[in-house]
Each structure stands twice: as C-alpha cells, then as structure tokens.
Design a protein around this motif. Structure first.
Motif, short mmCIF file in Angstrom:
data_model
loop_
_atom_site.label_atom_id
_atom_site.label_comp_id
_atom_site.label_asym_id
_atom_site.label_seq_id
_atom_site.Cartn_x
_atom_site.Cartn_y
_atom_site.Cartn_z
N HIS A 74 4.86 46.16 -13.01
CA HIS A 74 3.65 47.42 -13.58
C HIS A 74 2.93 48.39 -12.36
CE1 HIS A 74 1.68 50.42 -16.43
NE2 HIS A 74 0.82 50.52 -16.13
N GLN A 75 2.12 47.78 -11.40
CA GLN A 75 1.45 48.49 -10.83
C GLN A 75 1.96 48.94 -9.71
OE1 GLN A 75 0.81 45.50 -12.37
NE2 GLN A 75 -1.21 45.10 -13.55
N LEU A 76 3.24 48.45 -9.50
CA LEU A 76 3.93 48.57 -8.54
C LEU A 76 4.58 50.12 -9.44
CD1 LEU A 76 5.33 48.54 -5.83
CD2 LEU A 76 6.85 46.52 -6.71
N GLU A 77 5.52 50.20 -10.04
CA GLU A 77 5.90 51.58 -10.20
C GLU A 77 4.10 52.29 -10.67
OE1 GLU A 77 6.95 50.24 -14.34
OE2 GLU A 77 8.82 48.91 -13.10
N ILE A 78 2.93 52.44 -10.61
CA ILE A 78 2.45 53.27 -10.82
C ILE A 78 2.09 53.96 -9.03
CG2 ILE A 78 -0.32 53.44 -11.19
CD1 ILE A 78 -0.43 51.75 -12.97
N ILE A 79 1.97 52.97 -8.59
CA ILE A 79 1.70 52.89 -6.97
C ILE A 79 2.86 54.11 -6.49
CG2 ILE A 79 1.99 52.49 -4.63
CD1 ILE A 79 0.25 50.09 -5.85
N ARG A 80 3.76 53.79 -6.96
CA ARG A 80 5.29 54.62 -6.61
C ARG A 80 5.64 55.90 -7.58
NH1 ARG A 80 9.91 51.36 -8.24
NH2 ARG A 80 9.91 52.36 -10.72
N ASP A 81 5.18 55.79 -8.48
CA ASP A 81 5.89 57.70 -9.60
C ASP A 81 4.78 58.40 -9.68
OD1 ASP A 81 7.91 55.40 -9.53
OD2 ASP A 81 8.00 54.75 -11.34
N ARG A 82 3.49 57.57 -9.39
CA ARG A 82 2.25 58.69 -10.05
C ARG A 82 2.13 59.77 -8.73
NH1 ARG A 82 -3.24 57.32 -12.23
NH2 ARG A 82 -1.57 55.93 -14.07
N PRO A 83 2.71 61.69 -9.09
CA PRO A 83 2.10 62.21 -7.99
C PRO A 83 1.39 62.42 -7.29
CG PRO A 83 2.63 63.33 -10.31
CD PRO A 83 2.65 61.28 -10.12
N GLY A 84 1.12 62.38 -5.76
CA GLY A 84 0.26 62.55 -4.89
C GLY A 84 0.46 61.88 -4.11
N LEU A 85 -0.67 61.81 -2.82
CA LEU A 85 -0.77 60.74 -1.96
C LEU A 85 -1.95 60.02 -2.06
CD1 LEU A 85 -0.12 62.64 1.29
CD2 LEU A 85 1.84 61.17 0.47
N HIS A 86 -2.07 57.99 -1.95
CA HIS A 86 -2.74 57.33 -2.77
C HIS A 86 -3.64 56.70 -1.40
CE1 HIS A 86 -0.77 58.60 -6.51
NE2 HIS A 86 0.79 57.84 -6.07
N THR A 87 -5.06 57.08 -1.67
CA THR A 87 -5.17 56.21 -0.37
C THR A 87 -5.82 54.78 -0.98
OG1 THR A 87 -7.31 56.90 -1.55
CG2 THR A 87 -6.83 58.03 0.37
N PRO A 88 -5.73 53.85 -0.01
CA PRO A 88 -6.12 52.50 -0.89
C PRO A 88 -7.38 52.17 -1.63
CG PRO A 88 -5.51 52.16 2.09
CD PRO A 88 -5.94 53.43 1.47
N LYS A 89 -8.87 53.26 -1.42
CA LYS A 89 -9.45 52.97 -2.77
C LYS A 89 -9.04 53.63 -3.81
CE LYS A 89 -13.65 54.93 -3.34
NZ LYS A 89 -13.32 56.13 -4.80
N LYS A 90 -8.47 54.74 -4.34
CA LYS A 90 -8.12 55.50 -5.00
C LYS A 90 -6.77 54.58 -5.93
CE LYS A 90 -5.24 59.49 -6.91
NZ LYS A 90 -4.19 60.70 -6.28
N CYS A 91 -6.04 53.96 -4.98
CA CYS A 91 -4.87 53.03 -6.04
C CYS A 91 -5.82 51.48 -6.08
CB CYS A 91 -4.29 51.85 -4.61
SG CYS A 91 -2.63 53.01 -4.07
N VAL A 92 -6.81 51.37 -5.82
CA VAL A 92 -7.77 49.99 -6.13
C VAL A 92 -8.08 51.28 -7.96
CG1 VAL A 92 -10.11 49.55 -6.46
CG2 VAL A 92 -8.58 48.79 -4.37
N SER A 93 -8.92 52.85 -7.40
CA SER A 93 -9.35 53.14 -8.43
C SER A 93 -8.00 53.09 -9.99
CB SER A 93 -9.81 54.40 -8.38
OG SER A 93 -10.78 53.88 -7.33
N MET A 94 -7.05 53.45 -9.61
CA MET A 94 -5.55 53.16 -10.33
C MET A 94 -5.45 52.07 -11.27
SD MET A 94 -3.52 55.82 -8.77
CE MET A 94 -3.08 55.15 -7.70
#
Length: 212
Positions: A74-94
C-alpha cells in the motif's frame, strides 16, 4: 541470497523499529507518538529501498517498477501513484499513520511476539497495548546492533535500523555507551534516516510555534 532481502522469520525494519520502541513489560511506547509515526514511516521507506522497490534519484524518491513481495504494498502504491515529485521528507509525511502502527503491532501479535491487551477506562475509552510475549526476536535484534556498534560486521538491514534509531533519538537510550558521533555520520549519509530527522525537526518547530 541477497543480504538486503528479508529472510524467513526475520522482522521487517518497521517491525524491528516498533518492537524496540515498545516497553517490554507494559506494552506502552517509549517515545512520543509523533516520533513513533515518523520513525515507522522512515523504516517503511528503508524496507522498500532495501527490497529495490524504490530508490532516491537526485532529491526525489521514485518507484523502480520492481514489485517484490512486501507487507508494505500500500505504501509503495502511494509513492508510485500520488502525483508530483516526492522528497524523502515528504514521503515520511505521506506514510505516517496511526492505523499502520496498529497493523504492524497486530502482525507481530499474530506471530506470537507481542500480546494484544485492551483496556477500558470508565467503559468509554479503549486503549490497546502490546507487551512482549516472546523476547527472542528482540534479543536477536539487540545482539546484532551491539555487534555492529562494537565494530563487528553489519548487514544492510542492521545498518539501516541503527541509522533510523539514531534519527529518532532512540539509539542513545538503548545503547548509552555507543559512539554517537560515529553513528551520527552514518545516519546523515542514509537518506531514510535523514528524512525522519527532517520530519521531526519540522514537528518540533510547529509545536514550539503553537506554544508561543
């Protein structure tokens, strides 16, 4: 076998982090909830990175297209499918999630590592704690970490866990005699642990501003 791959019976990084952050006797957490959520989110990133499902490209985390077997699809899909570019810190927040903490705890309860203990207060509020049931998995973790901190060999999973524990300010509590300056350098070089530290700095700043 690739040293990065989780072996049969071995705890995932999120499980290991959460187990070490939980009091063995009463099942309560040893760190504030914000630290727990950020630390587990960082551990999920580290787990997916070790499995080759994600990688850091420049300043952004991207899915590689690999689909390994993982409890964190599920977390992999969030990173893969959520629009935009994701910094590591943003990924932690997500990826921060109280529900995910509960899911990981329940997974360890199903394995017989912790107990699920529910308590009612005045018949209205229910709290759940997870005291330790089988100490062997945690003992094995502590042994590997202690060996690595003492200059012995360290596999990638143990190295990642040490960096995450340091960023969450847990390592010094568990191993007060460890050389924190040496560990700090390694944690700063590891992008998931840097992301946890950055998220916790922002949380503390927000709390400080709210208190003024």
């Amino acid at each position: 076998m690739d040293a990065n791959i989780q072996k049969d019976g071995e705890l995932s990084l999120p499980q290991a982090f959460l187990l070490l952050a939980t009091n063995d006797m009463d099942g309560g957490t040893e760190v504030p909830s914000a630290v727990l959520r950020a630390g587990v989110a960082g551990a999920i990133l580290a787990e997916l990175d070790l499995l080759g499902a994600i990688e850091l490209q420049g300043k952004h985390v991207v899915a590689t297209g690999s689909t390994p077997q993982t409890d964190f699809q599920h977390q992999l899909e969030i990173i893969r499918d959520r629009p935009g570019l994701h910094t590591p810190k943003k990924c932690v927040s997500m990826l921060e999630s109280r529900a995910e903490l509960h899911r990981i705890y329940e997974g360890m309860a199903a394995l017989g590592i912790v107990d699920h203990v529910g308590e009612r207060h005045l018949g209205l509020f229910r709290t759940t704690r997870y005291p330790e049931k089988d100490h062997a998995p945690e003992a094995a973790l502590l042994k590997r970490i202690e060996a690595a901190l003492s200059g012995g060999s360290s596999d990638p999973r143990t190295t990642a866990l040490i960096a995450l524990l340091h960023s969450a300010e847990m390592l010094g509590r568990i191993f007060p005699s460890a050389d924190q300056s040496q560990v700090r350098e390694k944690a700063n070089d590891y992008w998931p642990s840097r992301a946890v530290a950055g998220e916790l700095r922002m949380i503390r700043l927000a709390e400080a501003e709210a208190a003024t």
